[in-house]
Write an enzyme that holds these catalytic residues in place. Structure first.
Site, PDB file in Angstrom:
ATOM      1  CB  CYS A   1      28.822  -5.382 -37.549  1.00 31.01           C
ATOM      2  SG  CYS A   1      27.872  -5.169 -38.986  1.00 31.01           S
TER       3      CYS A   1
ATOM      4  CG  ASN B   1      26.174  -3.443 -42.404  1.00 30.80           C
ATOM      5  OD1 ASN B   1      27.900  -3.526 -42.107  1.00 30.80           O
ATOM      6  ND2 ASN B   1      25.154  -3.332 -41.480  1.00 30.80           N
TER       7      ASN B   1
ATOM      8  CG  HIS C   1      29.149  -0.696 -37.856  1.00 27.61           C
ATOM      9  ND1 HIS C   1      30.004  -1.548 -39.536  1.00 27.61           N
ATOM     10  CD2 HIS C   1      28.206  -1.491 -38.353  1.00 27.61           C
ATOM     11  CE1 HIS C   1      29.225  -1.927 -39.816  1.00 27.61           C
ATOM     12  NE2 HIS C   1      28.148  -2.281 -39.261  1.00 27.61           N
TER      13      HIS C   1
HETATM   14  O1  UT7 Z   1      26.151  -3.522 -38.833  1.00 31.02           O
HETATM   15  C1  UT7 Z   1      24.171  -3.856 -37.846  1.00 31.02           C
HETATM   16  C2  UT7 Z   1      23.308  -4.360 -39.361  1.00 31.02           C
HETATM   17  N1  UT7 Z   1      21.788  -3.543 -38.830  1.00 31.02           N
HETATM   18  C3  UT7 Z   1      22.007  -2.704 -38.757  1.00 31.02           C
HETATM   19  O2  UT7 Z   1      22.792  -1.381 -38.132  1.00 31.02           O
HETATM   20  C4  UT7 Z   1      20.027  -2.057 -38.809  1.00 31.02           C
HETATM   21  C5  UT7 Z   1      19.892  -0.860 -37.746  1.00 31.02           C
HETATM   22  N2  UT7 Z   1      19.077  -0.567 -38.314  1.00 31.02           N
HETATM   23  C6  UT7 Z   1      18.066   0.470 -39.334  1.00 31.02           C
HETATM   24  O3  UT7 Z   1      19.226   1.009 -39.996  1.00 31.02           O
HETATM   25  C7  UT7 Z   1      16.892   0.787 -39.019  1.00 31.02           C
HETATM   26  O4  UT7 Z   1      15.897   0.982 -38.429  1.00 31.02           O
HETATM   27  C8  UT7 Z   1      16.400   0.692 -40.764  1.00 31.02           C
HETATM   28  C9  UT7 Z   1      16.924   1.268 -41.321  1.00 31.02           C
HETATM   29  C10 UT7 Z   1      16.801  -1.141 -40.920  1.00 31.02           C
HETATM   30  C11 UT7 Z   1      14.723   0.784 -40.936  1.00 31.02           C
HETATM   31  O5  UT7 Z   1      14.211   1.543 -41.037  1.00 31.02           O
HETATM   32  P1  UT7 Z   1      12.826   2.489 -39.394  1.00 31.02           P
HETATM   33  O6  UT7 Z   1      12.843   3.733 -39.669  1.00 31.02           O
HETATM   34  O7  UT7 Z   1      13.560   1.721 -38.030  1.00 31.02           O
HETATM   35  O8  UT7 Z   1      12.247   1.822 -40.604  1.00 31.02           O
HETATM   36  P2  UT7 Z   1      11.053   0.649 -40.021  1.00 31.02           P
HETATM   37  O9  UT7 Z   1      11.628  -1.109 -39.807  1.00 31.02           O
HETATM   38  O10 UT7 Z   1      10.379   1.616 -39.207  1.00 31.02           O
HETATM   39  O11 UT7 Z   1      10.224   0.411 -41.280  1.00 31.02           O
HETATM   40  C12 UT7 Z   1       9.275   1.764 -41.313  1.00 31.02           C
HETATM   41  C13 UT7 Z   1       8.473   0.885 -42.681  1.00 31.02           C
HETATM   42  C14 UT7 Z   1       8.122  -0.040 -42.652  1.00 31.02           C
HETATM   43  O12 UT7 Z   1       6.681  -0.118 -43.427  1.00 31.02           O
HETATM   44  P3  UT7 Z   1       5.365   0.752 -42.593  1.00 31.02           P
HETATM   45  O13 UT7 Z   1       5.256  -1.050 -41.537  1.00 31.02           O
HETATM   46  O14 UT7 Z   1       5.261   1.451 -41.078  1.00 31.02           O
HETATM   47  O15 UT7 Z   1       4.429   0.194 -42.917  1.00 31.02           O
HETATM   48  C15 UT7 Z   1       8.474  -0.920 -43.198  1.00 31.02           C
HETATM   49  O16 UT7 Z   1       7.994  -2.256 -43.788  1.00 31.02           O
HETATM   50  O17 UT7 Z   1       8.996   0.991 -44.077  1.00 31.02           O
HETATM   51  C16 UT7 Z   1       8.851  -0.081 -44.199  1.00 31.02           C
HETATM   52  N3  UT7 Z   1      10.307  -0.059 -45.865  1.00 31.02           N
HETATM   53  C17 UT7 Z   1      10.810  -0.646 -46.246  1.00 31.02           C
HETATM   54  N4  UT7 Z   1      10.260   0.121 -47.509  1.00 31.02           N
HETATM   55  C18 UT7 Z   1      10.805   0.192 -48.790  1.00 31.02           C
HETATM   56  C19 UT7 Z   1      11.720  -1.649 -44.858  1.00 31.02           C
HETATM   57  N5  UT7 Z   1      12.732  -1.370 -45.675  1.00 31.02           N
HETATM   58  C20 UT7 Z   1      11.368  -1.393 -46.610  1.00 31.02           C
HETATM   59  C21 UT7 Z   1      12.489  -0.368 -48.220  1.00 31.02           C
HETATM   60  N6  UT7 Z   1      11.744  -0.169 -49.082  1.00 31.02           N
HETATM   61  N7  UT7 Z   1      13.686  -1.257 -48.504  1.00 31.02           N
END
Ligand code: UT7
Length: 327
Positions: free
Chosen positions: A119, A284, A254
Protein backbone atom coordinates in the site's frame (compact mmCIF):
# COMPACT_ATOMS: atom_id res chain seq x y z
CA UNK A 1 30.40 26.01 -0.45
CA UNK A 2 27.78 26.16 -3.19
CA UNK A 3 25.86 23.02 -4.16
CA UNK A 4 24.77 22.30 -7.76
CA UNK A 5 21.25 23.56 -8.45
CA UNK A 6 18.80 20.67 -8.84
CA UNK A 7 15.89 21.63 -11.12
CA UNK A 8 12.45 21.41 -9.51
CA UNK A 9 10.01 18.69 -10.56
CA UNK A 10 6.33 18.36 -9.74
CA UNK A 11 3.00 16.78 -10.61
CA UNK A 12 1.98 18.02 -14.05
CA UNK A 13 -1.19 15.93 -14.38
CA UNK A 14 -3.31 13.29 -12.64
CA UNK A 15 -5.70 10.57 -13.81
CA UNK A 16 -7.55 7.57 -12.46
CA UNK A 17 -9.73 4.64 -13.47
CA UNK A 18 -11.84 2.32 -11.37
CA UNK A 19 -13.71 -0.74 -12.64
CA UNK A 20 -17.39 -0.07 -13.40
CA UNK A 21 -18.82 -2.72 -11.09
CA UNK A 22 -19.88 -1.24 -7.74
CA UNK A 23 -20.33 -3.71 -4.86
CA UNK A 24 -22.08 -2.34 -1.79
CA UNK A 25 -21.70 -3.58 1.77
CA UNK A 26 -25.24 -4.93 1.61
CA UNK A 27 -24.33 -7.02 -1.42
CA UNK A 28 -21.31 -8.46 0.40
CA UNK A 29 -23.50 -9.25 3.40
CA UNK A 30 -25.45 -11.67 1.20
CA UNK A 31 -22.45 -14.00 0.87
CA UNK A 32 -20.36 -13.37 3.99
CA UNK A 33 -21.30 -12.94 7.66
CA UNK A 34 -21.11 -9.13 7.88
CA UNK A 35 -23.30 -6.03 7.67
CA UNK A 36 -23.26 -2.50 6.28
CA UNK A 37 -23.48 -1.28 9.88
CA UNK A 38 -20.29 -3.14 10.94
CA UNK A 39 -18.26 -2.26 7.86
CA UNK A 40 -19.26 1.40 7.78
CA UNK A 41 -18.85 2.05 11.49
CA UNK A 42 -15.43 0.31 11.68
CA UNK A 43 -13.96 1.51 8.38
CA UNK A 44 -16.06 4.24 6.73
CA UNK A 45 -16.43 2.03 3.63
CA UNK A 46 -19.85 1.96 1.92
CA UNK A 47 -18.90 0.32 -1.38
CA UNK A 48 -15.93 -0.71 -3.52
CA UNK A 49 -15.26 -1.29 -7.23
CA UNK A 50 -14.42 -4.81 -8.27
CA UNK A 51 -12.71 -5.69 -11.52
CA UNK A 52 -13.96 -8.31 -13.95
CA UNK A 53 -11.79 -10.54 -16.09
CA UNK A 54 -11.57 -7.80 -18.74
CA UNK A 55 -10.24 -5.23 -16.24
CA UNK A 56 -6.58 -6.29 -16.15
CA UNK A 57 -4.10 -4.22 -14.17
CA UNK A 58 -2.63 -3.13 -17.49
CA UNK A 59 -6.04 -2.01 -18.74
CA UNK A 60 -6.79 0.02 -15.60
CA UNK A 61 -3.28 1.49 -15.51
CA UNK A 62 -3.39 2.52 -19.18
CA UNK A 63 -6.73 4.29 -18.75
CA UNK A 64 -5.45 6.18 -15.68
CA UNK A 65 -2.21 7.07 -17.49
CA UNK A 66 -4.04 8.39 -20.57
CA UNK A 67 -6.11 10.66 -18.34
CA UNK A 68 -2.97 11.90 -16.53
CA UNK A 69 -1.18 12.59 -19.84
CA UNK A 70 -4.21 14.51 -21.14
CA UNK A 71 -4.34 16.50 -17.88
CA UNK A 72 -0.62 17.32 -18.23
CA UNK A 73 -1.08 18.23 -21.91
CA UNK A 74 1.70 15.81 -22.90
CA UNK A 75 1.98 13.18 -25.63
CA UNK A 76 3.16 9.64 -24.71
CA UNK A 77 6.40 10.33 -26.61
CA UNK A 78 7.40 12.84 -23.89
CA UNK A 79 7.63 10.09 -21.23
CA UNK A 80 11.03 8.47 -20.63
CA UNK A 81 10.39 6.82 -17.24
CA UNK A 82 7.45 4.60 -16.25
CA UNK A 83 7.01 3.01 -12.82
CA UNK A 84 3.98 0.88 -11.95
CA UNK A 85 3.49 0.38 -8.22
CA UNK A 86 1.53 -2.83 -7.66
CA UNK A 87 1.47 -5.95 -5.53
CA UNK A 88 -1.04 -7.62 -7.86
CA UNK A 89 0.69 -7.51 -11.28
CA UNK A 90 -0.97 -9.17 -14.26
CA UNK A 91 1.99 -11.58 -14.54
CA UNK A 92 5.10 -12.37 -12.47
CA UNK A 93 7.00 -11.33 -15.59
CA UNK A 94 7.32 -9.30 -17.68
CA UNK A 95 6.77 -6.22 -15.56
CA UNK A 96 3.34 -4.61 -15.89
CA UNK A 97 5.17 -1.39 -16.77
CA UNK A 98 6.34 -2.94 -20.06
CA UNK A 99 2.77 -3.97 -20.92
CA UNK A 100 1.53 -0.46 -20.14
CA UNK A 101 4.39 1.00 -22.20
CA UNK A 102 3.33 -1.05 -25.24
CA UNK A 103 -0.35 -0.08 -24.98
CA UNK A 104 0.41 3.59 -24.45
CA UNK A 105 2.95 3.66 -27.30
CA UNK A 106 5.79 5.00 -25.16
CA UNK A 107 9.24 5.18 -26.80
CA UNK A 108 11.57 2.15 -26.66
CA UNK A 109 14.08 4.24 -24.70
CA UNK A 110 11.65 4.45 -21.74
CA UNK A 111 12.91 2.98 -18.46
CA UNK A 112 10.05 0.66 -17.36
CA UNK A 113 9.75 -1.26 -14.11
CA UNK A 114 7.31 -2.37 -11.43
CA UNK A 115 7.76 -1.59 -7.77
CA UNK A 116 6.18 -3.45 -4.87
CA UNK A 117 5.90 -1.72 -1.52
CA UNK A 118 2.28 -2.87 -1.09
CA UNK A 119 0.00 0.00 0.00
CA UNK A 120 3.02 2.34 0.29
CA UNK A 121 3.94 1.49 -3.31
CA UNK A 122 2.82 4.74 -4.87
CA UNK A 123 4.82 6.88 -2.43
CA UNK A 124 7.88 4.65 -2.97
CA UNK A 125 7.47 5.00 -6.75
CA UNK A 126 6.93 8.76 -6.45
CA UNK A 127 10.17 9.11 -4.46
CA UNK A 128 12.07 6.90 -6.92
CA UNK A 129 10.80 8.81 -9.94
CA UNK A 130 11.72 12.13 -8.33
CA UNK A 131 15.25 10.89 -7.64
CA UNK A 132 15.68 9.69 -11.23
CA UNK A 133 14.36 12.98 -12.62
CA UNK A 134 16.63 14.95 -10.29
CA UNK A 135 19.59 12.86 -11.47
CA UNK A 136 19.19 14.48 -14.88
CA UNK A 137 18.77 11.12 -16.64
CA UNK A 138 15.03 11.50 -17.23
CA UNK A 139 12.74 14.39 -18.09
CA UNK A 140 9.12 13.20 -17.69
CA UNK A 141 7.89 10.29 -15.57
CA UNK A 142 4.61 8.42 -15.42
CA UNK A 143 4.02 7.02 -11.94
CA UNK A 144 1.07 4.65 -11.69
CA UNK A 145 -0.49 2.75 -8.78
CA UNK A 146 -2.71 -0.09 -10.02
CA UNK A 147 -4.21 -2.99 -8.09
CA UNK A 148 -6.64 -5.86 -8.48
CA UNK A 149 -6.83 -6.71 -4.78
CA UNK A 150 -9.98 -8.78 -5.45
CA UNK A 151 -7.73 -11.54 -6.85
CA UNK A 152 -5.76 -12.02 -3.62
CA UNK A 153 -8.65 -12.00 -1.14
CA UNK A 154 -10.39 -14.91 0.52
CA UNK A 155 -14.02 -14.02 -0.18
CA UNK A 156 -15.09 -16.11 2.82
CA UNK A 157 -12.88 -14.18 5.26
CA UNK A 158 -14.98 -11.30 6.56
CA UNK A 159 -12.00 -9.78 8.39
CA UNK A 160 -10.28 -8.90 5.09
CA UNK A 161 -12.58 -9.21 2.07
CA UNK A 162 -14.79 -6.27 3.05
CA UNK A 163 -11.84 -3.87 3.20
CA UNK A 164 -10.32 -3.83 -0.26
CA UNK A 165 -11.17 -2.77 -3.81
CA UNK A 166 -9.64 -2.50 -7.30
CA UNK A 167 -8.50 0.54 -9.28
CA UNK A 168 -5.68 2.62 -10.71
CA UNK A 169 -4.34 6.15 -10.42
CA UNK A 170 -1.53 7.92 -12.24
CA UNK A 171 0.52 11.09 -12.14
CA UNK A 172 2.86 12.68 -14.66
CA UNK A 173 5.97 14.22 -13.11
CA UNK A 174 8.09 16.77 -14.94
CA UNK A 175 9.84 20.15 -14.72
CA UNK A 176 7.99 22.40 -12.29
CA UNK A 177 6.69 25.89 -12.98
CA UNK A 178 8.39 28.52 -10.79
CA UNK A 179 7.26 28.39 -7.18
CA UNK A 180 6.01 24.80 -7.29
CA UNK A 181 7.76 21.46 -6.90
CA UNK A 182 8.31 18.33 -4.83
CA UNK A 183 9.72 19.52 -1.50
CA UNK A 184 10.77 16.33 0.30
CA UNK A 185 10.13 12.60 0.54
CA UNK A 186 10.83 10.02 3.22
CA UNK A 187 10.50 6.22 3.14
CA UNK A 188 11.02 3.38 5.58
CA UNK A 189 10.20 -0.20 6.54
CA UNK A 190 10.05 -1.95 9.90
CA UNK A 191 12.15 -5.15 9.97
CA UNK A 192 10.55 -8.36 11.23
CA UNK A 193 6.91 -7.41 10.62
CA UNK A 194 6.27 -9.83 7.73
CA UNK A 195 3.45 -11.73 9.42
CA UNK A 196 1.27 -8.71 10.24
CA UNK A 197 0.13 -8.32 6.64
CA UNK A 198 1.02 -10.75 3.87
CA UNK A 199 -0.06 -12.80 0.89
CA UNK A 200 1.68 -16.11 1.59
CA UNK A 201 1.07 -17.72 -1.84
CA UNK A 202 1.91 -16.83 -5.42
CA UNK A 203 5.63 -16.25 -5.03
CA UNK A 204 8.45 -18.79 -5.31
CA UNK A 205 8.16 -19.99 -1.69
CA UNK A 206 6.49 -23.42 -1.75
CA UNK A 207 3.31 -23.65 0.31
CA UNK A 208 2.27 -26.70 2.27
CA UNK A 209 -0.75 -28.40 0.66
CA UNK A 210 -3.94 -26.72 1.88
CA UNK A 211 -2.10 -23.74 3.40
CA UNK A 212 -3.91 -20.41 2.91
CA UNK A 213 -2.79 -18.41 -0.11
CA UNK A 214 -4.82 -15.27 0.36
CA UNK A 215 -4.15 -11.93 2.02
CA UNK A 216 -3.89 -12.27 5.79
CA UNK A 217 -3.79 -9.42 8.25
CA UNK A 218 -3.57 -8.77 11.97
CA UNK A 219 -5.90 -5.79 11.69
CA UNK A 220 -5.53 -4.27 15.15
CA UNK A 221 -1.71 -4.30 15.09
CA UNK A 222 -1.67 -2.83 11.59
CA UNK A 223 -4.12 -0.13 12.66
CA UNK A 224 -1.85 0.97 15.53
CA UNK A 225 1.23 0.93 13.30
CA UNK A 226 -0.59 2.94 10.61
CA UNK A 227 -1.48 5.82 12.91
CA UNK A 228 1.94 5.96 14.59
CA UNK A 229 3.95 5.63 11.36
CA UNK A 230 1.94 8.15 9.36
CA UNK A 231 2.05 10.67 12.21
CA UNK A 232 5.81 10.27 12.65
CA UNK A 233 6.80 10.34 9.00
CA UNK A 234 4.59 13.40 8.40
CA UNK A 235 6.21 15.29 11.26
CA UNK A 236 9.73 14.27 10.21
CA UNK A 237 9.11 15.31 6.62
CA UNK A 238 7.76 18.70 7.63
CA UNK A 239 10.50 19.31 10.21
CA UNK A 240 13.17 18.47 7.61
CA UNK A 241 12.08 21.62 5.74
CA UNK A 242 11.36 23.79 8.76
CA UNK A 243 7.59 23.34 8.38
CA UNK A 244 4.82 22.29 10.75
CA UNK A 245 1.49 20.47 10.24
CA UNK A 246 -0.27 23.85 10.25
CA UNK A 247 1.52 24.67 6.94
CA UNK A 248 -0.21 21.80 5.13
CA UNK A 249 -3.23 22.78 3.02
CA UNK A 250 -4.29 19.23 2.12
CA UNK A 251 -3.32 15.73 3.26
CA UNK A 252 -4.03 12.91 0.82
CA UNK A 253 -3.45 9.81 2.97
CA UNK A 254 -3.56 6.14 2.05
CA UNK A 255 -7.24 5.20 2.02
CA UNK A 256 -7.47 2.16 4.29
CA UNK A 257 -9.89 3.14 7.01
CA UNK A 258 -11.64 6.42 7.81
CA UNK A 259 -10.92 5.88 11.51
CA UNK A 260 -7.19 5.82 10.73
CA UNK A 261 -7.54 9.10 8.79
CA UNK A 262 -9.45 10.72 11.67
CA UNK A 263 -6.80 9.51 14.12
CA UNK A 264 -3.96 11.05 12.07
CA UNK A 265 -5.85 14.33 11.87
CA UNK A 266 -6.08 14.29 15.65
CA UNK A 267 -2.41 13.32 16.15
CA UNK A 268 -1.24 16.06 13.76
CA UNK A 269 -3.61 18.57 15.34
CA UNK A 270 -5.24 19.38 12.00
CA UNK A 271 -8.93 19.89 11.28
CA UNK A 272 -10.45 17.02 9.32
CA UNK A 273 -11.34 19.34 6.43
CA UNK A 274 -7.63 19.40 5.53
CA UNK A 275 -7.84 15.68 4.62
CA UNK A 276 -9.16 14.13 1.44
CA UNK A 277 -10.94 10.79 1.73
CA UNK A 278 -12.75 8.61 -0.79
CA UNK A 279 -12.38 5.27 1.02
CA UNK A 280 -16.17 5.27 1.43
CA UNK A 281 -16.55 4.65 -2.33
CA UNK A 282 -13.49 2.57 -3.20
CA UNK A 283 -12.33 0.74 -0.09
CA UNK A 284 -8.60 0.16 0.19
CA UNK A 285 -7.09 -0.02 -3.31
CA UNK A 286 -3.54 -0.46 -1.95
CA UNK A 287 -0.95 1.27 -4.19
CA UNK A 288 -3.74 2.84 -6.26
CA UNK A 289 -5.37 4.60 -3.32
CA UNK A 290 -3.28 7.80 -3.11
CA UNK A 291 -3.18 8.59 -6.85
CA UNK A 292 -6.89 7.79 -7.13
CA UNK A 293 -7.65 10.13 -4.23
CA UNK A 294 -5.23 12.79 -5.50
CA UNK A 295 -6.95 12.78 -8.89
CA UNK A 296 -10.38 13.14 -7.30
CA UNK A 297 -9.09 15.91 -5.02
CA UNK A 298 -7.77 17.81 -8.05
CA UNK A 299 -11.01 17.38 -9.97
CA UNK A 300 -12.98 18.52 -6.91
CA UNK A 301 -10.95 21.75 -6.86
CA UNK A 302 -9.35 20.94 -3.50
CA UNK A 303 -5.83 21.96 -4.63
CA UNK A 304 -4.68 25.46 -5.48
CA UNK A 305 -1.37 26.66 -6.87
CA UNK A 306 1.05 27.22 -3.98
CA UNK A 307 -0.72 24.81 -1.58
CA UNK A 308 1.48 22.48 0.44
CA UNK A 309 0.20 18.92 -0.12
CA UNK A 310 1.18 15.92 1.97
CA UNK A 311 0.90 12.37 0.61
CA UNK A 312 1.36 9.75 3.33
CA UNK A 313 0.99 5.97 3.37
CA UNK A 314 1.67 2.70 5.18
CA UNK A 315 1.44 -0.89 4.06
CA UNK A 316 2.71 -4.44 4.17
CA UNK A 317 6.38 -4.81 4.98
CA UNK A 318 5.55 -2.99 7.16
CA UNK A 319 6.46 -0.02 4.99
CA UNK A 320 5.66 3.66 5.36
CA UNK A 321 6.40 6.84 3.45
CA UNK A 322 5.45 10.41 2.74
CA UNK A 323 5.93 13.11 0.13
CA UNK A 324 5.50 16.87 0.39
CA UNK A 325 4.61 18.81 -2.75
CA UNK A 326 4.26 22.56 -3.24
CA UNK A 327 1.37 22.52 -5.75
O1 UT7 B 1 -3.40 -0.90 3.73
C1 UT7 B 1 -3.17 -1.65 4.89
C2 UT7 B 1 -4.33 -2.55 5.09
N1 UT7 B 1 -4.80 -2.75 6.40
C3 UT7 B 1 -5.48 -1.90 7.19
O2 UT7 B 1 -5.55 -0.74 6.99
C4 UT7 B 1 -6.17 -2.47 8.38
C5 UT7 B 1 -6.01 -1.71 9.64
N2 UT7 B 1 -6.95 -2.24 10.59
C6 UT7 B 1 -8.26 -1.92 10.56
O3 UT7 B 1 -8.69 -1.14 9.74
C7 UT7 B 1 -9.16 -2.50 11.61
O4 UT7 B 1 -8.37 -3.18 12.58
C8 UT7 B 1 -10.20 -3.48 11.01
C9 UT7 B 1 -11.24 -2.71 10.21
C10 UT7 B 1 -9.53 -4.51 10.12
C11 UT7 B 1 -10.93 -4.23 12.12
O5 UT7 B 1 -11.53 -3.31 13.02
P1 UT7 B 1 -11.39 -3.51 14.59
O6 UT7 B 1 -12.19 -2.46 15.22
O7 UT7 B 1 -9.90 -3.55 14.88
O8 UT7 B 1 -12.08 -4.91 14.81
P2 UT7 B 1 -11.47 -6.25 15.38
O9 UT7 B 1 -10.51 -6.86 14.41
O10 UT7 B 1 -10.99 -6.00 16.75
O11 UT7 B 1 -12.76 -7.19 15.42
C12 UT7 B 1 -13.86 -6.90 16.28
C13 UT7 B 1 -14.93 -7.93 16.06
C14 UT7 B 1 -14.43 -9.37 16.10
O12 UT7 B 1 -15.39 -10.14 16.77
P3 UT7 B 1 -15.18 -10.58 18.29
O13 UT7 B 1 -13.90 -11.38 18.29
O14 UT7 B 1 -15.06 -9.30 19.07
O15 UT7 B 1 -16.40 -11.37 18.59
C15 UT7 B 1 -14.39 -9.76 14.67
O16 UT7 B 1 -14.57 -11.14 14.44
O17 UT7 B 1 -15.53 -7.75 14.78
C16 UT7 B 1 -15.57 -9.02 14.09
N3 UT7 B 1 -15.46 -8.77 12.66
C17 UT7 B 1 -16.53 -8.55 11.87
N4 UT7 B 1 -17.84 -8.53 12.13
C18 UT7 B 1 -18.67 -8.27 11.10
C19 UT7 B 1 -14.33 -8.66 11.93
N5 UT7 B 1 -14.66 -8.39 10.65
C20 UT7 B 1 -16.00 -8.33 10.59
C21 UT7 B 1 -16.92 -8.07 9.55
N6 UT7 B 1 -18.22 -8.04 9.86
N7 UT7 B 1 -16.53 -7.81 8.27
Amino acid sequence: MSSPTVPAFTVLGTGSRAPERVVTNDELAKTVDTSDEWIHSRTGIRERRLAGDDDSITHLAVAAARAALADAGLEPAAIDLLIVATCTPDLPMPATATLVQAELGLPAATTCFDLNAACTGFVYAFDTAWALLASGRHRHALVIGAEKMSTVLDWNDRTTCVLFGDGAGAVVLGPAPAGSGIVATKLGAIPGTRDLLLIPGGGSTPLAPGAPRHLQMKGREVFKFAVRAMDEVSRELLASRGLTPADVALVVPHQANLRIIHAIAEYLGLPYDRFFANVDRYGNTSAASIPLALDEACRAGRLRRGDLVLLVAFGAGLTYGGALVRW
